[in-house]
Write a protein that holds these residues in place. Structure first.
Motif, PDB file in Angstrom:
ATOM      1  N   ALA A 191     -24.972 -14.378   3.324  1.00 56.96           N
ATOM      2  CA  ALA A 191     -25.241 -15.070   2.341  1.00 56.96           C
ATOM      3  C   ALA A 191     -24.626 -14.965   1.125  1.00 56.96           C
ATOM      4  N   GLU A 192     -23.855 -13.685   0.425  1.00 61.50           N
ATOM      5  CA  GLU A 192     -23.769 -13.111  -0.835  1.00 61.50           C
ATOM      6  C   GLU A 192     -22.405 -14.145  -0.730  1.00 61.50           C
ATOM      7  N   ALA A 193     -21.426 -13.617   0.246  1.00 63.50           N
ATOM      8  CA  ALA A 193     -20.270 -14.453   0.929  1.00 63.50           C
ATOM      9  C   ALA A 193     -19.945 -15.930   1.400  1.00 63.50           C
ATOM     10  N   GLY A 194     -21.484 -16.361   1.258  1.00 62.11           N
ATOM     11  CA  GLY A 194     -21.283 -18.235   1.728  1.00 62.11           C
ATOM     12  C   GLY A 194     -20.290 -17.948   3.576  1.00 62.11           C
ATOM     13  N   ALA A 195     -21.261 -16.897   4.067  1.00 63.94           N
ATOM     14  CA  ALA A 195     -20.039 -17.011   5.205  1.00 63.94           C
ATOM     15  C   ALA A 195     -21.094 -17.149   6.610  1.00 63.94           C
ATOM     16  N   ASP A 196     -20.259 -18.506   7.296  1.00 61.75           N
ATOM     17  CA  ASP A 196     -21.101 -19.145   8.500  1.00 61.75           C
ATOM     18  C   ASP A 196     -20.615 -18.247   9.171  1.00 61.75           C
ATOM     19  N   GLU A 197     -19.873 -17.229   9.989  1.00 63.47           N
ATOM     20  CA  GLU A 197     -19.256 -16.340  11.448  1.00 63.47           C
ATOM     21  C   GLU A 197     -19.660 -14.989  11.351  1.00 63.47           C
ATOM     22  N   VAL A 198     -20.335 -14.442  11.947  1.00 59.83           N
ATOM     23  CA  VAL A 198     -20.407 -13.023  11.944  1.00 59.83           C
ATOM     24  C   VAL A 198     -19.581 -12.130  13.192  1.00 59.83           C
ATOM     25  N   HIS A 199     -18.704 -11.566  13.023  1.00 59.06           N
ATOM     26  CA  HIS A 199     -18.122 -11.042  13.989  1.00 59.06           C
ATOM     27  C   HIS A 199     -17.886  -9.543  14.357  1.00 59.06           C
ATOM     28  N   LEU A 200     -18.294  -9.096  15.456  1.00 57.87           N
ATOM     29  CA  LEU A 200     -18.002  -7.687  15.747  1.00 57.87           C
ATOM     30  C   LEU A 200     -18.310  -7.535  17.609  1.00 57.87           C
ATOM     31  N   ALA A 201     -17.871  -5.950  17.833  1.00 60.31           N
ATOM     32  CA  ALA A 201     -17.504  -5.871  18.669  1.00 60.31           C
ATOM     33  C   ALA A 201     -18.439  -5.317  19.765  1.00 60.31           C
ATOM     34  N   ALA A 202     -19.007  -5.269  20.552  1.00 61.61           N
ATOM     35  CA  ALA A 202     -19.570  -4.972  21.696  1.00 61.61           C
ATOM     36  C   ALA A 202     -19.697  -3.618  21.784  1.00 61.61           C
ATOM     37  N   ASP A 203     -21.282  -3.524  21.907  1.00 63.92           N
ATOM     38  CA  ASP A 203     -21.277  -1.672  22.274  1.00 63.92           C
ATOM     39  C   ASP A 203     -22.988  -2.358  23.639  1.00 63.92           C
ATOM     40  N   HIS A 204     -22.609  -1.119  24.476  1.00 59.35           N
ATOM     41  CA  HIS A 204     -23.929  -0.806  25.427  1.00 59.35           C
ATOM     42  C   HIS A 204     -25.131   0.195  25.002  1.00 59.35           C
ATOM     43  N   SER A 205     -24.900   0.808  24.019  1.00 61.61           N
ATOM     44  CA  SER A 205     -26.211   1.679  24.256  1.00 61.61           C
ATOM     45  C   SER A 205     -27.065   0.331  24.307  1.00 61.61           C
ATOM     46  N   GLY A 206     -28.264   0.934  24.763  1.00 60.81           N
ATOM     47  CA  GLY A 206     -29.616   1.097  24.043  1.00 60.81           C
ATOM     48  C   GLY A 206     -29.823   0.138  22.310  1.00 60.81           C
ATOM     49  N   TYR A 207     -29.797   1.091  22.208  1.00 63.34           N
ATOM     50  CA  TYR A 207     -29.792   0.521  20.272  1.00 63.34           C
ATOM     51  C   TYR A 207     -29.005  -0.538  20.079  1.00 63.34           C
ATOM     52  N   ALA A 208     -27.533   0.125  20.532  1.00 68.33           N
ATOM     53  CA  ALA A 208     -26.814  -1.346  20.079  1.00 68.33           C
ATOM     54  C   ALA A 208     -26.861  -2.469  20.656  1.00 68.33           C
ATOM     55  N   ARG A 209     -27.781  -2.623  21.942  1.00 67.63           N
ATOM     56  CA  ARG A 209     -28.156  -3.365  22.615  1.00 67.63           C
ATOM     57  C   ARG A 209     -29.126  -4.832  21.696  1.00 67.63           C
ATOM     58  N   HIS A 210     -30.097  -3.713  21.200  1.00 70.84           N
ATOM     59  CA  HIS A 210     -31.649  -3.579  20.859  1.00 70.84           C
ATOM     60  C   HIS A 210     -30.739  -4.715  18.656  1.00 70.84           C
ATOM     61  N   ARG A 211     -30.189  -3.783  18.458  1.00 70.42           N
ATOM     62  CA  ARG A 211     -28.944  -4.435  17.007  1.00 70.42           C
ATOM     63  C   ARG A 211     -28.824  -5.549  16.966  1.00 70.42           C
ATOM     64  N   GLU A 212     -27.924  -5.867  18.405  1.00 67.14           N
ATOM     65  CA  GLU A 212     -27.019  -7.507  18.819  1.00 67.14           C
ATOM     66  C   GLU A 212     -28.138  -8.377  18.571  1.00 67.14           C
ATOM     67  N   ASP A 213     -29.080  -7.864  19.716  1.00 65.31           N
ATOM     68  CA  ASP A 213     -29.977  -8.934  19.570  1.00 65.31           C
ATOM     69  C   ASP A 213     -31.353  -9.772  18.163  1.00 65.31           C
ATOM     70  N   ARG A 214     -31.087  -8.521  17.994  1.00 62.72           N
ATOM     71  CA  ARG A 214     -32.069  -8.319  16.444  1.00 62.72           C
ATOM     72  C   ARG A 214     -31.320  -9.680  14.983  1.00 62.72           C
ATOM     73  N   LEU A 215     -30.124  -9.035  15.431  1.00 65.51           N
ATOM     74  CA  LEU A 215     -29.137  -9.444  14.519  1.00 65.51           C
ATOM     75  C   LEU A 215     -29.096 -10.741  14.537  1.00 65.51           C
ATOM     76  N   ARG A 216     -28.288 -11.523  16.270  1.00 63.32           N
ATOM     77  CA  ARG A 216     -28.592 -12.878  16.339  1.00 63.32           C
ATOM     78  C   ARG A 216     -29.255 -13.663  16.110  1.00 63.32           C
ATOM     79  N   ALA A 217     -30.088 -13.202  16.675  1.00 60.00           N
ATOM     80  CA  ALA A 217     -31.572 -13.794  16.101  1.00 60.00           C
ATOM     81  C   ALA A 217     -31.914 -14.075  14.721  1.00 60.00           C
ATOM     82  N   ALA A 218     -31.091 -13.212  13.166  1.00 59.04           N
ATOM     83  CA  ALA A 218     -31.455 -13.903  12.641  1.00 59.04           C
ATOM     84  C   ALA A 218     -30.374 -14.391  12.201  1.00 59.04           C
ATOM     85  N   LEU A 219     -29.518 -13.945  12.209  1.00 59.77           N
ATOM     86  CA  LEU A 219     -27.936 -15.166  11.518  1.00 59.77           C
ATOM     87  C   LEU A 219     -28.844 -16.385  12.309  1.00 59.77           C
TER      88      LEU A 219
END
Length: 458
Positions: free
Chosen positions: A88-116
């Motif tokens: 929001a501060e940067a006015g960014a429309d996109e966020v990029h990250l590398a996949a990770d396959h631990s249970g915590y990382a997948r949960h983090r990715e799901d939360r981040l996708r939903a929020a964005l």
């Protein structure tokens, strides 16, 4: 002006970084962001040695970005809220990250996708961090993962790995986005005295030197404890200071038996990642239970403490554990021997040893650490779950002159040659100094106890 956020996690480098290169293709400026995740600290997965190494990696990444006209932005807090706030501060429309396959990382990715998505921003997930071949990219017929290493390695070896990406020449970053550093805080207490320096520059320097000077002899010398003939790249791979795919490509380009043996060891990292991705519970629960009634940390308190301190009376194991305390690193053969003594000979729960390793190892990786411990304990993917490693015979084989033991166990400095592996023998006992202990358990007694526990008398 279009802006994208690049979220760095376990990929602290500018070379071969798919999310960074993708963001630079679609946006005019990017925000390279690292979030100090309070959830990880609260779960007990941070440790002084890794925090110090992380600080080096962040500093090095910041300097690499500055050389390219940018900088690293570091924030602390919940990852989802922090990324959304920075976007929001940067006015960014996109966020990029590398996949990770631990249970915590997948949960983090799901939360981040939903929020964005709720904020009308897009999350782009790229090639997995930490592996040469992403978990789940190859599977056997009828299963979601390989449970045995050798068939996985055969299939893995036939796959074509993606080509490594060059580092970008420029990384323009918006000037108004604040950061918590540099400098990036590092602990000063509880550190092993001889930690290696972190960062991508150091990783690439070590990789180049290893490929030039060490790789050719690796097949013959990788188990030479005294010779210290391994690459020692594991901490840099763990933090993503160097790309696993690039390491494999560069080793294969050298060719020869040493390269083949080295790449096989790198494949073990991918193997464990794909097991844990398919069975996240294996981080804490037995992958293949055998009904063990392990001795607990409380019931075996004296034995566990002697093991941690490197005072078991078995020199090769004690040397390995003292090296771990001093360097935050241990040779893989030493890890196997230390784990076998604890789980098979002392019959102590593998999770006790795994916690100790995670507390000290700079390369303390959940998949590799936990699943290697389970492999040794016979509850993991080992096809011979009842094998027991004899520390005396192993010492004679992998430290035949006793130099490794004498380096780390000064009480035995005057014991000559291979006799150092049995300091309790009458012919050498008079040369032992400093109150070095007698063995805490007789090997035959420990073996008999383990076989009874597993229902095997053979």
């Amino acid at each position: 002006m279009t802006v994208a956020v690049v979220l760095f996690t376990a990929d602290l480098r500018v070379h071969d970084h798919p999310p960074l290169r993708a963001a630079l293709r679609t946006a005019e400026t990017v925000v390279p962001l690292f979030v100090r995740d309070g959830t990880i600290a609260a779960a007990g997965f941070t440790a002084p040695n890794r925090e110090a190494f992380l600080a080096d990696c962040l500093t090095d990444l910041h300097e690499s970005l500055r050389e390219r006209g940018g900088r690293l932005v570091v924030r602390s807090g919940d990852v989802t809220r922090t990324v959304c706030a920075v976007a929001a501060e940067a006015g960014a429309d996109e966020v990029h990250l590398a996949a990770d396959h631990s249970g915590y990382a997948r949960h983090r990715e799901d939360r981040l996708r939903a929020a964005l998505t709720a904020e009308r921003r897009t999350l782009h997930v790229h090639e997995a961090v930490g592996t040469a071949l992403p978990p789940g990219s190859v599977t056997p017929q009828g299963s979601d993962h390989y449970a045995v290493f050798t068939p996985y390695f055969r299939r893995w070896s036939r796959e074509r790995l993606r080509e490594p990406l060059a580092a970008p020449r420029r990384v323009p970053v918006p000037a108004h986005i604040r950061s918590e550093g540099p400098p990036f805080p590092a602990p000063t207490a509880g550190l092993s005295p001889a930690l290696p320096p972190g960062g991508e520059r150091e990783a690439r320097r070590r990789l180049t030197a290893w490929l030039r000077d060490g790789l050719g002899a690796y097949e013959d010398r990788h188990d030479d404890l005294a010779g210290d003939a391994t690459s020692r790249l594991s901490p840099y791979l763990h933090f993503g200071a160097v790309s696993a795919a690039e390491v494999v490509h560069r080793a294969r380009a050298r060719g020869g038996p040493g390269a083949e043996a080295f790449v096989r060891q790198l494949c073990w990292r991918d193997f464990h990642r794909q097991v844990l991705a398919a069975r996240p519970s294996a981080a804490h629960h037995e992958y293949r239970p055998h009904g063990d009634r392990w001795r607990t940390e409380r019931s075996a308190a004296d034995d566990v403490e002697a093991w941690r301190q490197g005072r078991t009376g078995y020199p090769i194991v004690d040397a390995a554990l003292r090296q771990l305390a001093h360097e935050g690193w241990m040779h893989n053969r030493g890890r196997l021997l230390a784990a076998s003594l604890l789980t098979k000979t002392l019959y102590v729960d593998w999770r006790v040893g795994a916690r100790h390793f995670l507390h000290l190892l700079v390369d303390g990786d959940l998949a590799n650490n936990q699943l290697n411990w389970q492999w040794v304990a016979g509850t993991g993917t080992d096809t011979r779950p009842n094998r027991v490693l004899n520390p005396v015979l192993q010492g004679r084989r992998y430290d035949p002159e006793g130099d490794y033991v004498r380096r780390w166990v000064p009480e035995l400095a005057e014991v000559p040659g291979a006799a150092v592996h049995e300091p309790w023998k009458p012919r050498t006992a008079a040369l032992v100094r400093g109150g070095y202990p007698q063995p805490i358990v007789d090997l035959s007694d420990g073996l008999a106890r383990f076989r009874r526990a597993r229902g095997r008398e053979d």
